[in-house]
Design a protein around this motif. Structure first.
Motif: not given
Length: 686
Positions: A320-323, A325-329, A335-336, A367-369
């Motif tokens: 889940a690291q990539a997902t 990281a994409a949200i946090a970016a 704070d999420i 997460p798909r797009n």
């Protein structure tokens, strides 16, 4: 592996020894840069008091296991309702028109919702069917432990088994019960000890539990014949939460078990079938305890971990690291909080928070797009939320105490204010087994909006920064090392050009109120005025009363007494009582000559109202300046809007009179009537 762990521990120790000077210089540089940036901003307009009463329109929001719906509790006028929002662009619809629930939990199959209120658990179908309702508390001490993820729709309850009239705790038995959506009950275990938590296998059998052993907590595995085998014995302030039992015999947990360096920070853990502990995630900064972990509802794998005691940060785990990281970016510097649906195509629910964001914002992430869509943002939910630009920036800081310990905290810097010439308020948290976090604080933002710089110290003894940090207080909670951390933090800020040394005040609630009394009593040259909410005037007496007669005096696990004993705060110990009593504001009442406002609830079962009124009476007898506001029938802290507004109004009135700042916003008719009835003693400020 042992050599590697030893080497890592040595390197970490070296970093801690070398860090203070470097970190101290970095903290000063960051603080000065932030102050310069805030001073250059436009001066924030003064907002009404009610803007700082946190919004309760949206009480809770929970994503379904499949990620296809969000259930949320919403208040409208005088009622609270349960709503359901499809994640694929559907319209929300009401499921329950009236409920007292404060928490929503989804069944594993996504067909039922469990609504937990203070005194009852209600089960509701997503198709509108009514399930059962079961009372909580009462003589059975019934409580919700967690959802039963081994079943399609069930919850795990803990309850007391009737042991006969007049029998005391040693004869009591405790039962763990599974209850499904239709009310069917299955007893999973009955025990003479209080069980904190349990873990079930895929067949719904208890395979592990944590329970209180009279002097400590322990983790056990269960054999097939239901006998127990102790796996981990926990020390005071060590805790385990069981998240899942795996098919390979391992347990997924969060906690801080272990000795020395290993048993310091709360983290995400795996205990394998051979009882070997593995850390799956801990704070990369080496500063904070784990605050929250996200679990895949289908695979029960950990997906993300959040830390909030210093800089709020959320990290992905494993695949889940990539997902994450994409949200946090998409939320830099924010704070999420995350909730994940099951499967790679399921939506994630994202909660955005910040120190200058009173009410969280909610989003659905695909997460798909990578699409992010804001939800739950209609005017009825978001009304009256203060603009972020009008609120203060909250900066994580650290300073080095006189004995060399690095102490953590936060500073709120009002926009458009020259901090060097602004009054400074030390705000002290309650507990002391507690800590300030990186998020929104209504009282602090209210004070900052009035032009005060606010300092929040997570003094030694605070939680959130590891077990060693908590125990570094060495029980010195009187006019000693803990109070000195707060005082030295204030002086450190003043030395950096933050705050006017002639205009310094101190405020706090509960233990923070006690610290306020200490500050005015023993450091009057620094603190010119104080506001104390529900303050114990004698901490030794107050701790003894709390475990014997107060709200926590009848806790069945008796763990509070063990914790206080470990922290040298047990008022039942004669030496501890004598030490805290001798340093108490009550005994030293003749030294307290600064203006003081005390606020309390007449039905407080955490700090006895008679402790508060006795101290006030002693001040009055000596002719010392004090005002007293008492909420009739109120508990440890005000809950209803008018008492909460009265808290802010009285605080602002006293501080403005002695430290400067704009005159308070006039009180409306209801607030005036409340103050006339409940301001028992009114100093010249009122």
């Amino acid at each position: 592996m042992t050599i590697l762990r030893t080497l890592c521990g040595m390197l970490a120790l070296c970093a801690l020894l070398l860090a203070p000077h470097t970190l101290h210089a970095q903290a000063i540089e960051s603080l000065r840069a932030a102050e310069t940036a805030q001073r250059a901003l436009p001066l924030a307009p003064r907002l009404p008091r009610v803007a700082f009463l946190e919004n309760r329109t949206l009480v809770a929001a929970e994503l379904s296991p499949a990620g296809d719906a969000v259930a949320y509790l919403r208040e409208q006028k005088d009622s609270r309702a349960l709503w359901l929002l499809p994640t694929c662009d559907g319209n929300p619809h009401m499921l329950v028109g009236s409920t007292q629930a404060e928490q929503v939990m989804w069944s594993r199959d996504g067909r039922w919702l469990f609504l937990r209120a203070p005194r009852a658990l209600t089960i509701v179908g997503i198709d509108g069917r009514s399930g059962v309702r079961v009372p909580l508390g009462g003589s059975e001490r019934r409580r919700v432990i967690k959802l039963d993820l081994s079943q399609p729709a069930a919850v795990l309850l803990g309850e007391r088994v009737a042991a006969g009239k007049g029998e005391r705790w040693p004869a009591v038995r405790w039962r763990i019960v599974r209850m499904d959506a239709y009310g069917k009950r299955t007893v999973l275990r009955e025990d003479t000890r209080w069980i904190h938590d349990i873990a079930l296998d895929a067949q719904g059998r208890v395979v592990a539990l944590t329970r209180f052993e009279g002097g400590h907590d322990a983790l056990y595995r269960l054999h097939t014949d239901a006998t127990l085998r102790e796996v981990l014995r926990l020390r005071p302030m060590q805790r385990l939460d069981l998240l899942a039992a795996r098919a390979d015999g391992s347990l997924l947990m969060t906690g801080n078990p272990g000795d020395g360096f290993d048993g310091n920070f709360r983290r995400v853990l795996r205990l394998d079938a051979n009882d070997r502990l593995q850390t799956l995630h801990q704070d990369p900064r080496g500063e904070a305890d784990l605050d929250d972990v996200v679990i895949d509802p289908r695979t029960l794998q950990p997906l993300a971990a959040s830390y909030r005691s210093t800089v709020a940060a959320t990290y992905g785990i494993g695949d889940a690291q990539a997902t994450v990281a994409a949200i946090a970016a998409k939320f830099p510097g924010r704070d999420i909080g995350l909730q994940a649906g099951s499967g790679p195509s399921a939506h994630w629910l994202v909660r955005e928070r910040a120190a200058n964001l009173r009410d969280p914002r909610w989003y659905l992430y695909d997460p798909r797009n990578g699409d992010l869509r804001r939800i739950l943002d209609d005017p009825g939910i978001t009304a009256n939320s203060p603009p972020e630009s009008n609120l203060a920036r909250k900066l994580a800081v650290s300073y080095v105490a006189s004995d060399g310990l690095r102490v953590h905290g936060f500073v709120l810097l009002p926009p458009g204010v020259d901090a060097a010439h602004a009054p400074l308020i030390a705000q002290v948290h309650g507990g002391p087994i507690n800590h300030f976090r990186a998020g929104y604080d209504g009282t602090a933002q209210f004070l900052a909006n009035r032009g005060y710089v606010v300092f929040q110290s997570n003094f030694r003894g605070s939680t959130g920064h590891g077990r060693a940090y908590t125990f570094s207080s060495n029980g010195d909670y009187g006019n000693g090392r803990v109070q000195q951390d707060i005082v030295e933090g204030v002086r450190w800020l003043l030395a950096q050009g933050i705050g006017d040394k002639a205009r310094v005040g101190i405020v706090g609630h509960s233990f923070g109120g006690y610290s306020t009394l200490l500050g005015l009593t023993f450091q009057p040259e620094l603190f010119k005025v104080g506001v104390a909410g529900s303050p114990p005037a004698d901490l030794g007496w107050a701790m003894r009363w709390l475990v014997e007669s107060g709200e926590q005096g009848d806790l069945p696990d008796r763990s509070l007494r063990q914790t206080l004993r470990a922290l040298s705060l047990d008022g039942g110990d004669p030496a501890t009582y004598a030490r805290l009593h001798a340093q108490s504001p009550r005994v030293n009442v003749a030294r307290m000559r600064r203006p003081l406002l005390i606020m309390a609830g007449s039905a407080d079962r955490t700090v006895a109202i008679r402790d508060v009124t006795d101290y006030v009476a002693r001040l009055r007898t000596l002719g010392q300046p004090v005002s007293l506001l008492v909420e009739p029938g109120g508990g440890h802290a005000p809950v209803d809007p008018i008492p909460r507004e009265a808290y802010l109004f009285a605080m602002e009135t006293l501080l403005q009179r002695h430290l400067g700042g704009p005159p308070p916003e006039p009180a409306g008719p209801r607030l005036r009537a409340y103050l006339r009835a409940n301001l028992r003693l009114a100093g010249p400020e009122f």
